[in-house]
Design an enzyme around this catalytic site. Structure first.
Site, PDB file in Angstrom:
ATOM      1  N   LEU A   1      13.903   7.333 -30.204  1.00  0.00           N
ATOM      2  CA  LEU A   1      13.749   8.232 -28.960  1.00  0.00           C
ATOM      3  C   LEU A   1      12.491   8.941 -28.898  1.00  0.00           C
ATOM      4  CD1 LEU A   1      17.328   9.525 -28.312  1.00  0.00           C
ATOM      5  CD2 LEU A   1      16.058   7.551 -27.307  1.00  0.00           C
ATOM      6  N   ASP A   2      11.694   9.015 -27.768  1.00  0.00           N
ATOM      7  CA  ASP A   2      10.491   9.886 -27.616  1.00  0.00           C
ATOM      8  C   ASP A   2      10.627  11.371 -28.057  1.00  0.00           C
ATOM      9  OD1 ASP A   2       9.042   7.807 -26.688  1.00  0.00           O
ATOM     10  OD2 ASP A   2       9.127   8.501 -24.652  1.00  0.00           O
ATOM     11  N   PHE A   3       9.621  11.990 -28.448  1.00  0.00           N
ATOM     12  CA  PHE A   3       9.710  13.593 -29.028  1.00  0.00           C
ATOM     13  C   PHE A   3      10.607  14.217 -28.051  1.00  0.00           C
ATOM     14  CE2 PHE A   3       7.475  17.707 -28.519  1.00  0.00           C
ATOM     15  CZ  PHE A   3       7.824  18.113 -29.732  1.00  0.00           C
ATOM     16  N   GLY A   4      10.349  14.104 -26.517  1.00  0.00           N
ATOM     17  CA  GLY A   4      11.032  14.986 -25.592  1.00  0.00           C
ATOM     18  C   GLY A   4      12.177  14.652 -25.222  1.00  0.00           C
ATOM     19  N   THR A   5      12.640  13.261 -25.365  1.00  0.00           N
ATOM     20  CA  THR A   5      13.839  12.825 -25.227  1.00  0.00           C
ATOM     21  C   THR A   5      15.048  13.149 -26.103  1.00  0.00           C
ATOM     22  OG1 THR A   5      12.763  10.828 -24.198  1.00  0.00           O
ATOM     23  CG2 THR A   5      15.197  10.581 -24.496  1.00  0.00           C
TER      24      THR A   5
END
Length: 238
Positions: free
Chosen positions: A66-70
């Site tokens: 998952l993306d860093f911010g997700t």
């Protein structure tokens, strides 16, 4: 060929990883926002999901990222053999992924499909681009949950739409760039236009939304050993 240099330094993430389920084969977790899935090459980016979990499960490997911010649900394999079996389910598109997101503005349609190929472009790094000629197929389904207004500190009404995304492919930044493509970027997205635009403008400056408003809320797959259908869920924190 130009060399891509990643200068991103992740701020410390003090939130814990929540373990939703574990057995001898796999672990289901709830990833916090602001935590890398894998450690970066820069030693300042060593903290990550894998870095933390390998201390508890020494042979674990990530099945997906998952993306860093997700934030949200992730599957972690306890060994390489399980990883291979789970990766096969992903590659054959037998895993159903459901995300919750807040989009800027009000979408006209109640549901739809975004079909827009995504390509890497070194000149845009770390962003991706929509490219019909060189991009890889990328397809996302969406369904509107609610349209509402958020009242800002100065009294301005910010239109937002809560949507449920069901991506059929798993390209890098797919939901973020697809949201931008339809003119409604995800709130809090610093790469694709949902950052400060239209947010709180104060005399002292601009107040950013605290995070990327994207959460992996469900994962449906088949347990690679027992063959039992599994539905992993994590309630959206926003």
């Amino acid at each position: 060929m130009s060399t891509i240099i990643d200068t991103f330094i992740a701020p410390p993430c003090h939130d814990e990883i929540e373990i939703l389920y574990q057995d001898e084969h796999l672990v289901l977790i709830n990833k916090p926002t602001g935590l890398l899935s894998l450690s970066g090459k820069n030693p300042q980016n060593i903290d990550s999901v894998h870095y933390r979990l390998v201390k508890l499960f020494p042979d674990c490997t990530l099945v997906h990222r998952l993306d860093f911010g997700t934030s949200g649900v992730m599957i972690v394999a306890r060994n390489k053999a399980i990883n291979a079996l789970l990766c096969q389910q992903f590659s054959l598109r037998r895993v159903t992924k459901v995300y919750n997101a807040l989009l800027c503005g009000h979408l006209d349609e109640n549901e739809g499909i975004i079909d827009a190929p995504i390509a890497k472009d070194p000149s845009l790094f770390p962003r991706m681009s929509i490219c019909p000629t060189n991009g890889k197929p990328a397809r996302s389904r969406y369904r509107v949950i609610a349209r509402f207004y958020q009242t800002l500190e100065d009294g301005t009404l910010l239109p937002l739409t809560r949507v449920q995304f069901m991506p059929e492919t798993g390209r890098t930044h797919q939901l973020r760039i697809h949201s931008q493509f339809i003119g409604h970027p995800i709130l809090g997205c610093d790469l694709y236009g949902g950052g400060n635009e239209g947010l709180i403008e104060e005399r002292k400056g601009t107040e950013r939304t605290p995070r990327l408003m994207l959460h992996a809320s469900e994962l449906h797959f088949v347990h690679p050993i027992s063959q039992t259908p599994i539905k992993a869920c994590s309630e959206s924190p926003f």
